[in-house]
Structures are given as structure tokens and as C-alpha cells.
Design a protein around this motif. Structure first.
Motif, PDB file in Angstrom:
ATOM      1  N   ARG A 141     -33.355 -28.862  37.949  1.00  0.00           N
ATOM      2  CA  ARG A 141     -33.945 -27.881  37.277  1.00  0.00           C
ATOM      3  C   ARG A 141     -35.490 -27.432  37.332  1.00  0.00           C
ATOM      4  O   ARG A 141     -35.685 -26.116  37.414  1.00  0.00           O
ATOM      5  N   ILE A 142     -36.137 -28.482  37.817  1.00  0.00           N
ATOM      6  CA  ILE A 142     -37.468 -28.305  37.833  1.00  0.00           C
ATOM      7  C   ILE A 142     -37.791 -27.665  39.503  1.00  0.00           C
ATOM      8  O   ILE A 142     -38.625 -26.756  39.374  1.00  0.00           O
ATOM      9  N   ILE A 143     -37.019 -28.128  40.431  1.00  0.00           N
ATOM     10  CA  ILE A 143     -37.216 -27.630  41.475  1.00  0.00           C
ATOM     11  C   ILE A 143     -36.235 -26.717  42.219  1.00  0.00           C
ATOM     12  O   ILE A 143     -36.671 -25.445  42.142  1.00  0.00           O
ATOM     13  N   ASN A 144     -35.031 -26.901  42.186  1.00  0.00           N
ATOM     14  CA  ASN A 144     -34.035 -26.051  42.821  1.00  0.00           C
ATOM     15  C   ASN A 144     -33.881 -24.658  41.835  1.00  0.00           C
ATOM     16  O   ASN A 144     -33.845 -23.576  42.470  1.00  0.00           O
ATOM     17  N   TYR A 145     -33.651 -24.838  40.694  1.00  0.00           N
ATOM     18  CA  TYR A 145     -33.331 -23.732  39.795  1.00  0.00           C
ATOM     19  C   TYR A 145     -34.352 -22.660  39.685  1.00  0.00           C
ATOM     20  O   TYR A 145     -34.241 -21.518  39.774  1.00  0.00           O
ATOM     21  N   ARG A 331     -30.224 -22.629  32.137  1.00  0.00           N
ATOM     22  CA  ARG A 331     -30.246 -23.978  32.196  1.00  0.00           C
ATOM     23  C   ARG A 331     -31.713 -24.532  32.003  1.00  0.00           C
ATOM     24  O   ARG A 331     -32.119 -25.521  31.216  1.00  0.00           O
ATOM     25  N   ILE A 332     -32.501 -23.443  32.476  1.00  0.00           N
ATOM     26  CA  ILE A 332     -34.241 -23.904  32.621  1.00  0.00           C
ATOM     27  C   ILE A 332     -34.414 -23.659  31.120  1.00  0.00           C
ATOM     28  O   ILE A 332     -35.267 -24.620  30.405  1.00  0.00           O
ATOM     29  N   PHE A 333     -34.222 -22.571  30.233  1.00  0.00           N
ATOM     30  CA  PHE A 333     -34.363 -22.244  29.167  1.00  0.00           C
ATOM     31  C   PHE A 333     -33.763 -23.141  28.112  1.00  0.00           C
ATOM     32  O   PHE A 333     -34.229 -23.590  26.931  1.00  0.00           O
ATOM     33  N   GLU A 334     -32.458 -23.793  28.426  1.00  0.00           N
ATOM     34  CA  GLU A 334     -31.994 -24.727  27.621  1.00  0.00           C
ATOM     35  C   GLU A 334     -32.699 -26.158  27.470  1.00  0.00           C
ATOM     36  O   GLU A 334     -33.037 -26.679  26.550  1.00  0.00           O
ATOM     37  N   THR A 335     -33.294 -26.307  28.879  1.00  0.00           N
ATOM     38  CA  THR A 335     -34.146 -27.654  28.764  1.00  0.00           C
ATOM     39  C   THR A 335     -35.682 -27.242  27.920  1.00  0.00           C
ATOM     40  O   THR A 335     -36.018 -28.142  27.329  1.00  0.00           O
ATOM     41  N   LEU A 336     -36.075 -26.140  28.261  1.00  0.00           N
ATOM     42  CA  LEU A 336     -37.429 -25.881  27.355  1.00  0.00           C
ATOM     43  C   LEU A 336     -36.765 -25.706  25.615  1.00  0.00           C
ATOM     44  O   LEU A 336     -37.962 -26.113  25.159  1.00  0.00           O
ATOM     45  N   ASP A 337     -35.679 -25.629  25.570  1.00  0.00           N
ATOM     46  CA  ASP A 337     -35.386 -25.517  24.100  1.00  0.00           C
ATOM     47  C   ASP A 337     -34.984 -26.859  23.457  1.00  0.00           C
ATOM     48  O   ASP A 337     -34.589 -27.052  22.428  1.00  0.00           O
ATOM     49  N   GLU A 338     -34.762 -27.715  24.511  1.00  0.00           N
ATOM     50  CA  GLU A 338     -34.282 -29.028  24.043  1.00  0.00           C
ATOM     51  C   GLU A 338     -35.627 -29.745  22.956  1.00  0.00           C
ATOM     52  O   GLU A 338     -36.597 -29.607  23.233  1.00  0.00           O
ATOM     53  N   PRO A 339     -35.065 -30.087  21.689  1.00  0.00           N
ATOM     54  CA  PRO A 339     -35.839 -30.327  20.492  1.00  0.00           C
ATOM     55  C   PRO A 339     -36.641 -31.707  21.060  1.00  0.00           C
ATOM     56  O   PRO A 339     -36.008 -32.492  21.855  1.00  0.00           O
ATOM     57  N   ILE A 340     -38.086 -31.549  20.762  1.00  0.00           N
ATOM     58  CA  ILE A 340     -38.849 -32.781  21.068  1.00  0.00           C
ATOM     59  C   ILE A 340     -38.478 -33.902  19.836  1.00  0.00           C
ATOM     60  O   ILE A 340     -38.964 -33.615  18.513  1.00  0.00           O
ATOM     61  N   ALA A 341     -37.690 -34.720  20.044  1.00  0.00           N
ATOM     62  CA  ALA A 341     -37.208 -35.533  18.744  1.00  0.00           C
ATOM     63  C   ALA A 341     -38.121 -36.313  18.245  1.00  0.00           C
ATOM     64  O   ALA A 341     -38.479 -36.506  17.045  1.00  0.00           O
ATOM     65  N   VAL A 342     -39.279 -36.995  19.186  1.00  0.00           N
ATOM     66  CA  VAL A 342     -40.289 -37.832  18.615  1.00  0.00           C
ATOM     67  C   VAL A 342     -41.602 -37.126  18.917  1.00  0.00           C
ATOM     68  O   VAL A 342     -41.891 -36.788  19.985  1.00  0.00           O
ATOM     69  N   ASP A 343     -42.131 -36.545  17.913  1.00  0.00           N
ATOM     70  CA  ASP A 343     -43.409 -35.556  18.142  1.00  0.00           C
ATOM     71  C   ASP A 343     -44.383 -35.850  16.717  1.00  0.00           C
ATOM     72  O   ASP A 343     -43.972 -36.426  16.006  1.00  0.00           O
ATOM     73  N   ASP A 344     -45.482 -35.298  17.091  1.00  0.00           N
ATOM     74  CA  ASP A 344     -46.391 -35.344  15.844  1.00  0.00           C
ATOM     75  C   ASP A 344     -45.914 -34.282  14.733  1.00  0.00           C
ATOM     76  O   ASP A 344     -45.360 -33.458  14.619  1.00  0.00           O
ATOM     77  N   ALA A 345     -46.229 -35.110  13.530  1.00  0.00           N
ATOM     78  CA  ALA A 345     -45.844 -34.513  12.100  1.00  0.00           C
ATOM     79  C   ALA A 345     -46.889 -33.291  11.946  1.00  0.00           C
ATOM     80  O   ALA A 345     -48.212 -33.296  12.739  1.00  0.00           O
ATOM     81  N   PRO A 346     -46.743 -32.256  11.279  1.00  0.00           N
ATOM     82  CA  PRO A 346     -47.261 -31.160  11.367  1.00  0.00           C
ATOM     83  C   PRO A 346     -48.788 -31.496  10.591  1.00  0.00           C
ATOM     84  O   PRO A 346     -49.859 -30.954  11.104  1.00  0.00           O
TER      85      PRO A 346
END
Length: 596
Positions: A141-145, A331-346
Motif C-alpha cells: 500500500r505504501i509503495i505499489n498502490y 485501500r490507501i484511505f482505508e489504511t489512513l482511516d484505520e483508528p489509532i487504538a492506542v493514542d494520547d487522550a485529549p
């Protein structure tokens, strides 16, 4: 041959979704000034180029007849018209070249922005995301797509608008020259559109299959390269070759099928264009001499007819490109939309300087939708204590140390460090004060010095060398041709597993963590080296809270506390002497030889 996970295609059967294209256009907003300039140059190039047939018409209908009456004046006029014709070609080409250069730069800038956003997002995704996907499919996805959508962003969008301009301007010029012959040309349009509607969906599905098969092939190739040593060890070359051959054949078949549908377009356009040109001559001859159509009209309209069908062919090819690109963009935007499960709280705050007390309060954890690995786990490790975690495989030892670094979110409960809930602090401020040594020590491409400084870029060379001396790897490094500047390849090929772990130990010592995790960190080091390394370990553990997962008794017997992890919690807890006297699960583990 047994089915493998790389035979499974990602679902790409969703219809053409213009939303993905609109989202890609958001990236174009940053460069809208250059894009509009490019559009203007494109339109100007089209208009200038379309004056050529008008010049030809004028020469045939006026200059040549005039030359028959007055040769000198006629030749002079034809030469002037020829120069003007040449000028239109030169100006049109120069404008097109300038537009192409602008859009090539803009397109590559847009692709750079998308790839940068995608890579930065992937860096922040949780372990769970990578645990559940072949790394080759992420890499593709990073290279070919993104490479596949590069043409769309570079010239595809601007060319699409340009071809629309072409059609509009050509139609205007055609009707200006002869509306009767213009209608003849347009009669072929319904035939072309009908054929395109018949093959469009088949084209889309065929190219989506190419995307799937390419992803499968890349993913398997990546895994095979990484696992070459294991392949040779278990003599799997022939079986792996069969799997690769099957994936490659599937890709070839899907590619040939897609190309077959794509190659149906230009013969259709050529055939229609030939029929239309024939119709122009027939119609022109039928009305020639009536005063409504001249020879110049017929020749000019044949030229416009050729130009009229070329944009339609280009638009068909561009639509095919759009269909393919939107499948990749999905596929690219699907990856970009993948939620960051572990992230800083607001409202996350910076973690204060860690002293080292770690407390688990009724912690429950499960991987995704699986069963609980830990249930209501509670314990406290005081600052500076060394804690050994032992127990059967899969009991949750590594899970516990991963939760301390907050690589996963808890299902329930709380993990505190120095009384601060780590879910409320920034990940950077937490992890920057922790050091983790894994069983498989990853060595990055670069020099040995780069790898030792990986966790502390501001360290001096002298500090890095001192860290290497503490763990006993300095002597080995000094024997290398370029010493600390010796280049190593990905994953440290050329170094033994023990040498890689010693370098990783030096990296951890240099980072000077407040809390240390050793997860089977000495498993690949021989006993002699371990005895030498023990000095480095003692240096590393001194004044730090440490969690040690190991199967060597020499590594854990001197720990302040040993916790036996089983049945989703702590079965036993105490020091080595206490647990041996208790003759429980730890005693059985030691006497059975599983810890030795």
C-alpha cells in the motif's frame, strides 16, 4: 496444494466511488494555483492547435484558387499560411511541455504528501494492527498502490479536464466549419458510448482483480525473503516455489484479462473513426458543388474528426485509470482511516520523571475479540525492584510488560506508575523513559554506531562506546574493518544473534531508561558471554525498576521478586528461596528443568 492465506483476496468489488477521488482532490488544494495555471496553458494549447485545420481550409478554398489567377501573390500567401500553421504547432507543443512540467512536479508533490501521511499514520498504529496482517500487504500500500495513483495525480486529472476542453473546442470549431458534417461526426458517438457501457464494469472488475493478485504476490514475496533461512532449514524451497508459481500465474491471468478488456477500446474508436471519415467524404461529395460544402470544408472536417475521436479514446483510457486508481485509493484511505487504538487522550499530560513504582489495579486484558489473557490482576513493584515473570507459554508474561509500556489498551482496570494512571499521559513522555530488550533484537540498516544511538540521538560517540564496553561488545566491534562505522544490513545480517543482542543491550544502556524490560533478552547468548554480560546487566538493573522474562535461573534467581503467571493472573509470588521452600508451581518449574 494446500490453500494459504495469500490466496485470499481483499474485497475490491465495491462500485466506482467518486468520494475517494474527491478525497484525493483535497490533497490538490495546496497546489491549486499551479493547477489552474496548468489548466489555462492546456486550454490555450488546445485552441492554438485547432487553428491548423482552419488554415488548411483557407488555403484550399482561397489561397490556391487565388494563386491560379495570380501565382506570385498566391505562393506568397501560401508561404505565410504555412508559417502560421507551423507556428500553431510550435506554440501548442511549447505550451503542452510547460504544462506537463508543472503538473509532473505538482503530481509528485501530492504523491509525496499522501505517502508521508500514510507512513506517519502506520508508525502510530497499535501492535494489534500489525499482528493481524501480513506485512507485505501493508508494504504494497505504501509503495505499489501509491505508485499506481502517481500517474493519476501527475497528469491524469489535468488530462481529463484537458480532453473535455478538447471535445468542447473541437465541437465548436466543427460546427463553425460545417454544421452538416459536424452532425455526421456526432452520429458515431451513441455507438461509442453504448460499447463503452458494455465493457466498463468488466474493465473495473478485471483491474480490481489485478490489484488483489498483485497484493497477494507482493505479500508472499516479502514473507519468503524474510523467512529464507527457515525455508532452507526445512527444505521448503520446492513447496514455496509452487505457491509462488501459483500466485504468479494468478497475477498473470488477471493482468491478461484486464489488458484484453482495455485493448477493446482503441479498436472500437479506430473503427468508428474510419467509418465516420468515410461518411464525411460520402456526405461531402453528395452535397459538394451545391455551395454548402467546399473541398476545404471536407479536408478540415476530416482533420477535426480525427481529433474528435482521440479525446474520446483518451477519456476512455483515463476512466480506466480512474477506476484502477480509485480501487487503490480505497485501500490507501482505508489504511489512513484505520483508528489509532492506542493514542494520547485529549487531555493527556506529560509523564513526570519516573521513579519506578509500578502498580496494576484489577487489570483485565484480551486481544481483540479473544478470551481474556489476564483477569483482575493486581500487584505493586516498588521503585528499584527487579521483578521476574515466569510461567507457561501463553500465560501472559509478555502481555504484562507490554501493558506497562501501553502498547495495548486495557479491557479493564488501571496501570499506575508512581501513582499516575499511564492512560492519562502522553505516549512519548512515557515510552521515552522506558527501555525494552526483546528476544529478537532488531538491527536497522546503517552503521553499528547508528544502531547503538537509535534511542538517544544526542549521545556522543564516547558515550556509545562506553555503553558497548559495559556489555562486552566493544572488543568484537573493534575487530571489524570500520569499527563502529561498519555498515550492517536490514535485521543485522552478517551478525550472530548473540552479537545483535549485545548491540541492542548497548543501545538500551545508552538510552538510560527509568523502567527496564528484559523479555528473553539473554536467550541467544551463550553461557560464557552471559557471564561476561552479567556485569552489564547488573549495571543496567542498578537503581531501576526492572521486569525480567527469562528461562535461565542465573538471570532470575537474584531478582527481588518472582511472579509465577498462570490462570490469567499471579499464582505465586516471592523470592527464589521462598518459592523453592513453598514447593509449588515455581518449584516444579525449576526442578523439571524448564528453568535452568
Amino acid at each position: 496444494m494446500a490453500r494459504n492465506k495469500f490466496d485470499v483476496d481483499e474485497s475490491l468489488e465495491s462500485p466506482f466511488d467518486i468520494r475517494h477521488l474527491k478525497r484525493a482532490l483535497v490533497y490538490c488544494g495546496k497546489y491549486k494555483g499551479k493547477i489552474f495555471l496548468s489548466l489555462f496553458l492546456s486550454a490555450l494549447s488546445v485552441v492554438v492547435g485547432l487553428f491548423g485545420p482552419l488554415i488548411t481550409q483557407y488555403a484550399l478554398d482561397n489561397s490556391i484558387p487565388k494563386g491560379m489567377e495570380n501565382p506570385g501573390e498566391g505562393i506568397k500567401e501560401i508561404l505565410i499560411l504555412g508559417a502560421l500553421f507551423l507556428l500553431t504547432i510550435v506554440v501548442s507543443v511549447l505550451l503542452s511541455v510547460k504544462r506537463s512540467r508543472i503538473m509532473t512536479k505538482v503530481g509528485q508533490d501530492i504523491v509525496y504528501d499522501i505517502r508521508k501521511d500514510l507512513f506517519e499514520h502506520l508508525q502510530r498504529l497499535s501492535f494489534e494492527y500489525y499482528d493481524s496482517r501480513p506485512h507485505g500487504k501493508i508494504l504494497v500500500r505504501i509503495i505499489n498502490y501509491i505508485n499506481s495513483v502517481s500517474d493519476l495525480m501527475t497528469n491524469g486529472l489535468i488530462n481529463f479536464v484537458l480532453e473535455i476542453f478538447n471535445l468542447i473546442f473541437i465541437s465548436i470549431f466543427m460546427f463553425f466549419v460545417s454544421w452538416q458534417l459536424a452532425l455526421v461526426i456526432l452520429c458515431g458517438l451513441p455507438v461509442f458510448l453504448g460499447i463503452m457501457l458494455l465493457i466498463k464494469n468488466k474493465q473495473r472488475r478485471a483491474w480490481q482483480q489485478v490489484s488483489n493478485k498483485s497484493s497477494n504476490l507482493n505479500a508472499y514475496t516479502h514473507e519468503s525473503i524474510v523467512g529464507t533461512k527457515v525455508t532452507q532449514l526445512f527444505i521448503r524451497e520446492e513447496e514455496n516455489g509452487e505457491i509462488f508459481d501459483k500466485l504468479q500465474q494468478n497475477y498473470r491471468k488477471s493482468w491478461m484479462k484486464a489488458v484484453t478488456f482495455s485493448n477493446l477500446v482503441w479498436p472500437v474508436v479506430d473503427d468508428i473513426a474510419i467509418v465516420v471519415r468515410g461518411a464525411i467524404f460520402i456526405t461531402g461529395l453528395m452535397v459538394f458543388g451545391t455551395g454548402t460544402v467546399s473541398l476545404g470544408n471536407i479536408i478540415a472536417m476530416c482533420s477535426y474528426a480525427s481529433r474528435f475521436w482521440q479525446p474520446l479514446l483518451n477519456l476512455s483510457n483515463l476512466m480506466n485509470t480512474f477506476i484502477n486508481a480509485v480501487a487503490y485509493l480505497e485501500r490507501i484511505f482505508e489504511t489512513l482511516d484505520e483508528p489509532i487504538a492506542v493514542d494520547d487522550a485529549p487531555d493527556a499530560e506529560e509523564m513526570p520523571e519516573i521513579k519506578g513504582e509500578v502498580t496494576f489495579r484489577n487489570v483485565t486484558f484480551a486481544y481483540e475479540t479473544g478470551p481474556n489473557v489476564l483477569e483482575n490482576l493486581s500487584f505493586t513493584a516498588k521503585a528499584g525492584e527487579s521483578i521476574a515473570l515466569v510461567g507457561p507459554t501463553g500465560a501472559g508474561k509478555t502481555t504484562i510488560v507490554n501493558l506497562i509500556s501501553r502498547f495495548y489498551n486495557l479491557s479493564g482496570g488501571e496501570v499506575d506508575i508512581d501513582g499516575t494512571d499511564i492512560s492519562g499521559v502522553t505516549l512519548h513522555s512515557l515510552r521515552s523513559q522506558m527501555g525494552i530488550m526483546l528476544q529478537d533484537s532488531f538491527i536497522f540498516s546503517g552503521t553499528i554506531m547508528d544502531n547503538i544511538k537509535y534511542g538517544r540521538l544526542d549521545a556522543t560517540d564516547e558515550e556509545a562506546v562506553e555503553a558497548a564496553k559495559i556489555v562486552g561488545v566493544d572488543e568484537f566491534i573493534s575487530t571489524l574493518p570500520d569499527g563502529y562505522q561498519t555498515a550492517v544490513n536490514e535485521r543485522g545480517s552478517g551478525l550472530s544473534q548473540g552479537q545483535k543482542q549485545l548491540i541492542a543491550f548497548a543501545r538500551t544502556i545508552l538510552a538510560d531508561p527509568k523502567i527496564l524490560v528484559l523479555d528473553e533478552a539473554t536467550s541467544s547468548i551463550d553461557a560464557k558471554t552471559e557471564r561476561y554480560l552479567q556485569k552489564g546487566i547488573d549495571h543496567l538493573l542498578k537503581g531501576r525498576t526492572s521486569f525480567i522474562i527469562a528461562h535461565r535461573l542465573s538471570t532470575i534467581r537474584n531478582c527481588d521478586k518472582i511472579m509465577f503467571i498462570s490462570d490469567k493472573g499471579i499464582s505465586e509470588c516471592g523470592n527464589h528461596k521462598e518459592l523453592m521452600e513453598r514447593k509449588g508451581k515455581y518449584y516444579d518449574l525449576v526442578t523439571s528443568g524448564d528453568v535452568g
